[in-house]
Design a protein around this motif. Structure first.
Motif, PDB file in Angstrom:
ATOM      1  N   GLU A 153       0.836  -1.207   0.000  1.00 29.80           N
ATOM      2  CA  GLU A 153       0.000   0.000   0.000  1.00 29.80           C
ATOM      3  C   GLU A 153       0.868   1.253   0.000  1.00 29.80           C
ATOM      4  N   LYS A 154       1.964   1.192   0.734  1.00 33.03           N
ATOM      5  CA  LYS A 154       2.916   2.313   0.758  1.00 33.03           C
ATOM      6  C   LYS A 154       3.532   2.511  -0.638  1.00 33.03           C
ATOM      7  N   ALA A 155       3.811   1.406  -1.316  1.00 34.48           N
ATOM      8  CA  ALA A 155       4.361   1.483  -2.671  1.00 34.48           C
ATOM      9  C   ALA A 155       3.351   2.125  -3.623  1.00 34.48           C
ATOM     10  N   ARG A 156       2.104   1.702  -3.513  1.00 36.44           N
ATOM     11  CA  ARG A 156       1.051   2.288  -4.372  1.00 36.44           C
ATOM     12  C   ARG A 156       0.916   3.783  -4.109  1.00 36.44           C
ATOM     13  N   LYS A 157       0.927   4.178  -2.845  1.00 33.48           N
ATOM     14  CA  LYS A 157       0.819   5.597  -2.491  1.00 33.48           C
ATOM     15  C   LYS A 157       2.006   6.374  -3.052  1.00 33.48           C
ATOM     16  N   ARG A 158       3.192   5.777  -3.015  1.00 30.76           N
ATOM     17  CA  ARG A 158       4.381   6.434  -3.572  1.00 30.76           C
ATOM     18  C   ARG A 158       4.193   6.707  -5.067  1.00 30.76           C
ATOM     19  N   ILE A 159       3.650   5.744  -5.780  1.00 29.12           N
ATOM     20  CA  ILE A 159       3.377   5.939  -7.214  1.00 29.12           C
ATOM     21  C   ILE A 159       2.366   7.063  -7.403  1.00 29.12           C
ATOM     22  N   GLU A 160       1.293   7.033  -6.636  1.00 26.65           N
ATOM     23  CA  GLU A 160       0.268   8.077  -6.754  1.00 26.65           C
ATOM     24  C   GLU A 160       0.835   9.461  -6.440  1.00 26.65           C
ATOM     25  N   ASP A 161       1.658   9.554  -5.402  1.00 25.97           N
ATOM     26  CA  ASP A 161       2.188  10.848  -4.961  1.00 25.97           C
ATOM     27  C   ASP A 161       3.292  11.398  -5.855  1.00 25.97           C
ATOM     28  N   HIS A 162       4.090  10.505  -6.444  1.00 27.07           N
ATOM     29  CA  HIS A 162       5.267  10.980  -7.179  1.00 27.07           C
ATOM     30  C   HIS A 162       5.265  10.699  -8.678  1.00 27.07           C
ATOM     31  N   PHE A 163       4.448   9.753  -9.132  1.00 20.58           N
ATOM     32  CA  PHE A 163       4.567   9.327 -10.520  1.00 20.58           C
ATOM     33  C   PHE A 163       3.228   9.248 -11.262  1.00 20.58           C
ATOM     34  N   SER A 164       2.166   9.786 -10.690  1.00 18.95           N
ATOM     35  CA  SER A 164       0.879   9.776 -11.390  1.00 18.95           C
ATOM     36  C   SER A 164       0.933  10.751 -12.565  1.00 18.95           C
ATOM     37  N   ILE A 165       0.029  10.592 -13.482  1.00 25.01           N
ATOM     38  CA  ILE A 165      -0.041  11.502 -14.637  1.00 25.01           C
ATOM     39  C   ILE A 165      -0.218  12.938 -14.152  1.00 25.01           C
ATOM     40  N   GLN A 166      -1.067  13.133 -13.149  1.00 27.93           N
ATOM     41  CA  GLN A 166      -1.288  14.476 -12.626  1.00 27.93           C
ATOM     42  C   GLN A 166       0.014  15.070 -12.080  1.00 27.93           C
ATOM     43  N   MET A 167       0.784  14.250 -11.379  1.00 29.25           N
ATOM     44  CA  MET A 167       2.043  14.725 -10.808  1.00 29.25           C
ATOM     45  C   MET A 167       3.060  15.028 -11.912  1.00 29.25           C
ATOM     46  N   ILE A 168       3.104  14.212 -12.920  1.00 29.23           N
ATOM     47  CA  ILE A 168       4.037  14.434 -14.025  1.00 29.23           C
ATOM     48  C   ILE A 168       3.667  15.716 -14.770  1.00 29.23           C
ATOM     49  N   VAL A 169       2.380  15.924 -15.015  1.00 22.47           N
ATOM     50  CA  VAL A 169       1.925  17.165 -15.672  1.00 22.47           C
ATOM     51  C   VAL A 169       2.335  18.359 -14.827  1.00 22.47           C
ATOM     52  N   LYS A 170       2.131  18.268 -13.528  1.00 20.76           N
ATOM     53  CA  LYS A 170       2.494  19.356 -12.616  1.00 20.76           C
ATOM     54  C   LYS A 170       3.998  19.655 -12.689  1.00 20.76           C
ATOM     55  N   LYS A 171       4.813  18.621 -12.739  1.00 21.04           N
ATOM     56  CA  LYS A 171       6.266  18.816 -12.818  1.00 21.04           C
ATOM     57  C   LYS A 171       6.663  19.467 -14.140  1.00 21.04           C
ATOM     58  N   TYR A 172       6.019  19.057 -15.241  1.00 15.93           N
ATOM     59  CA  TYR A 172       6.298  19.708 -16.522  1.00 15.93           C
ATOM     60  C   TYR A 172       5.887  21.174 -16.495  1.00 15.93           C
ATOM     61  N   GLU A 173       4.730  21.449 -15.914  1.00 17.07           N
ATOM     62  CA  GLU A 173       4.272  22.840 -15.812  1.00 17.07           C
ATOM     63  C   GLU A 173       5.265  23.677 -15.014  1.00 17.07           C
ATOM     64  N   GLN A 174       5.765  23.130 -13.915  1.00 17.65           N
ATOM     65  CA  GLN A 174       6.770  23.838 -13.104  1.00 17.65           C
ATOM     66  C   GLN A 174       8.047  24.081 -13.901  1.00 17.65           C
ATOM     67  N   LEU A 175       8.466  23.103 -14.649  1.00 14.35           N
ATOM     68  CA  LEU A 175       9.670  23.231 -15.464  1.00 14.35           C
ATOM     69  C   LEU A 175       9.483  24.323 -16.511  1.00 14.35           C
ATOM     70  N   TYR A 176       8.340  24.306 -17.204  1.00 13.31           N
ATOM     71  CA  TYR A 176       8.080  25.321 -18.218  1.00 13.31           C
ATOM     72  C   TYR A 176       8.009  26.715 -17.602  1.00 13.31           C
ATOM     73  N   GLU A 177       7.405  26.817 -16.428  1.00 13.96           N
ATOM     74  CA  GLU A 177       7.351  28.106 -15.729  1.00 13.96           C
ATOM     75  C   GLU A 177       8.749  28.623 -15.431  1.00 13.96           C
ATOM     76  N   GLU A 178       9.624  27.743 -14.961  1.00  8.77           N
ATOM     77  CA  GLU A 178      11.007  28.129 -14.662  1.00  8.77           C
ATOM     78  C   GLU A 178      11.750  28.566 -15.916  1.00  8.77           C
ATOM     79  N   LEU A 179      11.500  27.871 -17.017  1.00  8.09           N
ATOM     80  CA  LEU A 179      12.173  28.206 -18.280  1.00  8.09           C
ATOM     81  C   LEU A 179      11.700  29.538 -18.833  1.00  8.09           C
ATOM     82  N   VAL A 180      10.431  29.850 -18.655  1.00  2.00           N
ATOM     83  CA  VAL A 180       9.853  31.100 -19.155  1.00  2.00           C
ATOM     84  C   VAL A 180      10.341  32.294 -18.330  1.00  2.00           C
ATOM     85  N   HIS A 181      10.519  32.108 -17.051  1.00  2.00           N
ATOM     86  CA  HIS A 181      10.893  33.216 -16.178  1.00  2.00           C
ATOM     87  C   HIS A 181      12.323  33.196 -15.885  1.00  2.00           C
TER      88      HIS A 181
END
Length: 181
Positions: A153-181
Motif C-alpha cells: 500500500e505504501k508502494a502504491r501511495k508512492r506511485i500516486e504521490d510521485h509518478f501519477s499523470i497528474q504529478m508528471i503534468v504538474k512537474k512539466y508545468e513547473q519546469l516550463y514556468e522556470e524556463l519562461v521566467h
C-alpha cells in the motif's frame, strides 16, 4: 494460502540477470518451503535451453513457472507477493512502477532509477548479488502477509504521490514556468 509467489517480468537479456534471480531463488528454497517463482517475458519459457538447464541444475523445476511473453502482465503482477527487478543496468523500470501501482512490494537492484522509484516502500540490493537478493526476499517474507500488504500500500501511495499523470503534468508545468521566467 501460505505459498509465496516471487516474480520477475522481463525479456531474456543479460542485463536483466535472470541467473542472479534464479540463484537467489535456489538459495531461498534451501531455507524456506512454499516459495514459488514466476518469470514472464520474451524467450522466458521452457523452450529456452539456457533457462531450462539453469533451473534444472539449481534443482528448482518444481517451484518455477516460466510463462513466456504475455499480454496480461497486469493479471500476473497483481498475483505476486513480491516483485523483483534483478537487472545489472536499467533506466526507469516500468515493470516495477506497475507492480508498485498494484500494491506489490518490490526488491530491486541499485541500478538506474530503481532505488529512487522504490524509495522506502521496498528493498534495494546491489546488482549481481544473489545472496543479498535472497536476504531481501527473506526479510519481506518474514514480515508476514499483513505487513507485506501494508508495504505494498505504501508502494502504491508512492506511485500516486510521485509518478501519477497528474504529478508528471504538474512537474512539466513547473519546469516550463522556470524556463519562461
Amino acid at each position: 494460502e501460505e505459498a509465496i509467489l516471487i516474480g520477475l517480468v522481463g525479456r531474456l537479456d543479460p542485463l536483466k540477470d535472470h541467473s542472479c534471480f534464479l540463484k537467489a531463488g535456489a538459495m531461498l528454497l534451501s531455507r524456506k518451503r512454499g516459495i514459488f517463482f514466476l518469470l514472464a517475458g520474451r524467450k522466458v519459457d521452457w523452450k529456452n535451453p539456457y533457462l531450462k538447464q539453469l533451473i534444472e541444475k539449481l534443482g528448482m523445476s518444481e517451484n518455477v513457472f516460466l510463462l513466456g511473453e504475455r499480454r496480461d502482465v497486469h493479471r500476473i503482477t497483481v498475483a505476486l507477493d513480491i516483485a523483483t527487478c534483478s537487472s545489472v543496468a536499467e533506466g526507469f523500470p516500468n515493470v516495477i512502477g506497475e507492480a508498485m501501482s498494484c500494491g506489490v512490494p518490490c526488491v530491486v537492484t541499485d541500478v538506474g532509477d530503481s532505488a529512487w522509484l522504490v524509495g522506502d516502500s521496498g528493498i534495494v540490493v546491489p546488482p549481481r548479488n544473489h545472496e543479498a537478493l535472497c536476504e531481501a526476499w527473506l526479510k519481506l517474507i518474514e514480515l508476514g502477509s499483513a505487513k507485506r500488504r501494508s508495504l505494498g500500500e505504501k508502494a502504491r501511495k508512492r506511485i500516486e504521490d510521485h509518478f501519477s499523470i497528474q504529478m508528471i503534468v504538474k512537474k512539466y508545468e513547473q519546469l516550463y514556468e522556470e524556463l519562461v521566467h
